[in-house]
Design an enzyme around this catalytic site. Structure first.
Site, PDB file in Angstrom:
ATOM      1  N   CYS A  53      -2.187 -40.426  -8.292  1.00 19.18           N
ATOM      2  CA  CYS A  53      -1.419 -40.677  -8.945  1.00 19.18           C
ATOM      3  C   CYS A  53      -1.389 -40.269 -10.481  1.00 19.18           C
ATOM      4  CB  CYS A  53      -0.858 -42.192  -9.216  1.00 19.18           C
ATOM      5  SG  CYS A  53       0.586 -42.663 -10.451  1.00 19.18           S
ATOM      6  N   CYS A  85       5.386 -39.556 -14.309  1.00 13.88           N
ATOM      7  CA  CYS A  85       6.711 -39.691 -13.667  1.00 13.88           C
ATOM      8  C   CYS A  85       7.626 -40.819 -14.382  1.00 13.88           C
ATOM      9  CB  CYS A  85       6.726 -39.472 -12.283  1.00 13.88           C
ATOM     10  SG  CYS A  85       5.328 -38.581 -11.662  1.00 13.88           S
ATOM     11  N   THR A 110       2.060 -48.793 -13.857  1.00 22.06           N
ATOM     12  CA  THR A 110       1.161 -47.422 -13.900  1.00 22.06           C
ATOM     13  C   THR A 110       1.090 -46.655 -15.234  1.00 22.06           C
ATOM     14  OG1 THR A 110       2.064 -46.970 -11.640  1.00 22.06           O
ATOM     15  CG2 THR A 110       1.491 -45.265 -12.674  1.00 22.06           C
ATOM     16  N   GLU A 151      -3.217 -48.936 -12.826  1.00 22.20           N
ATOM     17  CA  GLU A 151      -2.246 -49.931 -12.958  1.00 22.20           C
ATOM     18  C   GLU A 151      -3.013 -51.095 -13.949  1.00 22.20           C
ATOM     19  OE1 GLU A 151      -2.190 -48.471  -9.790  1.00 22.20           O
ATOM     20  OE2 GLU A 151      -0.165 -47.435 -10.223  1.00 22.20           O
ATOM     21  N   HIS A 164      12.941 -42.599  -9.173  1.00 20.73           N
ATOM     22  CA  HIS A 164      11.513 -42.633  -8.489  1.00 20.73           C
ATOM     23  C   HIS A 164      11.344 -42.596  -7.064  1.00 20.73           C
ATOM     24  CE1 HIS A 164       7.538 -43.133 -10.096  1.00 20.73           C
ATOM     25  NE2 HIS A 164       7.143 -44.098  -9.565  1.00 20.73           N
ATOM     26  N   TYR A 168       8.683 -39.678  -4.842  1.00 21.25           N
ATOM     27  CA  TYR A 168       8.005 -39.920  -3.935  1.00 21.25           C
ATOM     28  C   TYR A 168       7.855 -38.956  -2.659  1.00 21.25           C
ATOM     29  CZ  TYR A 168       6.120 -44.575  -5.647  1.00 21.25           C
ATOM     30  OH  TYR A 168       5.639 -45.528  -6.160  1.00 21.25           O
ATOM     31  N   CYS A 207       5.283 -36.229  -4.997  1.00 23.38           N
ATOM     32  CA  CYS A 207       3.825 -36.715  -5.417  1.00 23.38           C
ATOM     33  C   CYS A 207       2.974 -37.196  -4.150  1.00 23.38           C
ATOM     34  CB  CYS A 207       3.751 -37.879  -6.399  1.00 23.38           C
ATOM     35  SG  CYS A 207       3.974 -39.503  -5.749  1.00 23.38           S
ATOM     36  N   GLU A 247       1.020 -48.154  -2.709  1.00 22.87           N
ATOM     37  CA  GLU A 247       2.125 -47.880  -3.529  1.00 22.87           C
ATOM     38  C   GLU A 247       3.179 -47.037  -2.800  1.00 22.87           C
ATOM     39  OE1 GLU A 247       1.672 -44.842  -6.578  1.00 22.87           O
ATOM     40  OE2 GLU A 247       2.689 -46.223  -7.977  1.00 22.87           O
TER      41      GLU A 247
HETATM   42 FE1  SF4 Z   1       2.507 -41.986  -9.686  1.00 23.28          FE
HETATM   43 FE2  SF4 Z   1       4.104 -40.598  -7.847  1.00 23.28          FE
HETATM   44 FE3  SF4 Z   1       4.997 -42.543  -9.419  1.00 23.28          FE
HETATM   45 FE4  SF4 Z   1       4.365 -40.068 -10.098  1.00 23.28          FE
HETATM   46  S1  SF4 Z   1       5.919 -40.504  -8.905  1.00 23.28           S
HETATM   47  S2  SF4 Z   1       4.088 -42.177 -11.089  1.00 23.28           S
HETATM   48  S3  SF4 Z   1       2.614 -39.763  -9.078  1.00 23.28           S
HETATM   49  S4  SF4 Z   1       3.567 -42.660  -7.945  1.00 23.28           S
HETATM   50 FE    FE Z   2       4.883 -45.297  -8.630  1.00 21.05          FE
END
Ligand code: SF4
Ligand code: FE
Length: 488
Positions: free
Chosen positions: A100, A104, A191, A257, A292, A296, A299, A447
């Protein structure tokens, strides 16, 4: 300085005065702490890749405020093309870091706040959007990493914020002064907070009329007076303290985190973007979560690419690559991973312009994307473990491999295909362990379940957005059932 170099980013963190507790002790130097540093490296990669001309199209954008070139993580999406590029950028960074990269959450928060403050001002005559734009300009000009903070600790899940026995279970306003507000509470599993310059706080749920003190959004320096962090443990995290590389699996990058605690933190009004407007808390939550959930589809897919590659390498090193079931498992992993990507891309392509001009993803498809993410990485991880074999969790340590006493024995008996050094086999198996069970499993595995909202949160949104009524009408038309006359 619209874009920082990675070195400038690291130097900027060194100037911060974070109050971080890790395993009960105050951390003096967060940047160089062996458990924290890999997570800093991941955020640093968002600065490094933005400097690389080959990634300029994905990693940078043109500010709609200033016309300057900025890091895409500080950008408001101006088109569906921007939304698509966001997902592609996240896949790229997932591939590069296999973890991660944290930045983001702030990007998703600014995009949600932009349209929400605009619409709130229009409806209520408030002036939040102007304040928000001032902050956004500073974020772009300074190339800040901003951490979006949404999830309250929530206490008794059966009670709204104002009915909790302990009022601090949801972050709230404890005092209103002529020049600002004072807030107390905590944000859970936050995060990237210790790698951030600013924290952008939002409410965590849709609120009712009694929850006015909890419907609050604002930005503060991440090291503001009254904020402290309690660092979250990750599976196998202390391997990073052992001074070896192989056992960590991914010694360069990681995520983090923390529990972020606000103890009577003062926020001047110019940094407050919502202050009691309960009727708009739902919109902000829904939009941030939507962005968000889109994230996903980028990422996790990038990390999935690394995991699939690692499984394929493990098969090569084990001498099993030609087995038809292994080939088929790799095909299945690819199919699942690309399905997630397809969801991330589709909710972006189907996005639309909001009243403020910022583009929003298709909320139904973004929720479908995240719902799939709660399942498919688990199957991808299962298949990776299947291909890797049990050695990924039973093999001796790097110290044994380097040991004068048993090193040669480890090398001899852990050998797979004779042309491949045993160390390479150990490295790739540890990488699989790291992503499926180790520190990176926080980001890739659990996550995937709970980040951006647990599965039930998406099902509620899917129910809301699914338009069952229209689907019933389709069925009636085909079946020859007359529609009920509309009530006058
Ligand atoms: Fe982390 Fe993915 Fe959230 Fe970006 S979108 S902060 S990489 S979990
Ligand atoms: Fe996240």
């Amino acid at each position: 300085m619209p874009m920082m170099t990675p070195e400038q980013y690291e130097a900027s963190l060194r100037k911060m005065n974070f109050k971080v507790y890790l395993q009960g002790e105050l951390v003096k130097n967060t940047v160089d702490h062996p458990i924290i540093r890999p997570s800093m490296n991941s955020v640093k990669a968002t600065y490094a890749l933005a400097q690389d001309p080959q990634y300029a199209d994905l990693m940078t954008a043109t500010s709609h405020l200033t016309g300057k070139k900025i890091n895409r993580f500080t950008h408001l999406h101006q088109s569906t093309e921007d939304l698509v590029k966001k997902v592609k950028m996240q896949r790229l960074l997932g591939q590069v870091t296999a973890s991660c990269f944290q930045r983001c959450v702030g990007m998703d928060a600014i995009n949600a706040l932009d349209s929400t403050t605009f619409e709130m001002d229009k409806a209520l005559g408030t002036d939040y959007h102007k304040r928000f734009e001032k902050f956004l300009l500073a974020m772009q000009e300074n190339d800040w990493t901003v951490d979006g903070a949404m999830t309250d600790v929530k206490g008794d899940r059966g009670l709204p914020p104002s009915k909790q026995v302990d009022p601090d279970m949801f972050l709230h306003i404890v005092e209103r002064r002529p020049n600002g507000i004072v807030v107390t509470g905590a944000k859970a599993h936050q995060t990237g907070c210790i790698n951030s310059h600013r924290i952008l706080v939002m409410p965590t749920i849709s609120m009712g009329p009694d929850d006015k003190d909890y419907a609050v959004s604002f930005v503060v320096p991440a090291d503001a007076e009254g904020i402290c962090y309690i660092y979250g443990r990750q599976s196998c995290d202390t391997r990073k303290m052992e001074g070896t590389e192989i056992d960590v699996g991914n010694h360069q990058y990681g995520g983090h985190e923390a529990l972020m605690v606000f103890d009577k933190v003062f926020v001047p009004y110019e940094d407050v973007f919502m202050c009691g407007e309960v009727e708009f808390s739902g919109m902000l939550v829904e939009r941030f979560a939507g962005y968000h959930r889109q994230s996903y589809g980028g990422c996790k897919v990038g990390v999935g690419d690394v995991l699939i590659g690692a499984a394929a390498l493990a098969a090569d090193y084990n001498g099993a690559a030609k087995a038809s079931h292994v080939k088929d498992k790799l095909i299945e992993m690819t199919h699942l991973n690309e399905t997630l990507y397809a969801c991330g891309i589709s909710c972006s392509c189907e996005g639309s312009k909001t009243a403020s001009g910022t583009y929003l993803i298709d909320l139904l498809l973004a929720n479908v994307c995240k719902q799939n993410v709660t399942r498919m990485p688990y199957e991808i991880a299962r298949l990776a473990e299947d291909i890797a074999g049990g050695l990924m969790v039973t093999m001796p340590s790097e110290k044994d491999l380097r040991s004068p006493a048993v090193g040669k024995i480890v090398e001899k008996y852990l050998q797979g295909v004779s042309s491949i050094p045993t160390e390479h086999r150990m490295r790739v198996l540890r990488l699989i362990e790291n992503i499926t069970l180790g520190t990176a499993a926080v980001g890739y595995r659990t996550e995937s379940m709970h980040g951006a909202g647990s599965p039930q949160a998406q099902r509620i949104m899917i129910a809301r957005q699914g338009n069952l009524g229209a689907k019933k009408e389709l069925a009636k038309a085909i079946a020859g059932i007359p529609s009920a006359p509309k009530k006058k």
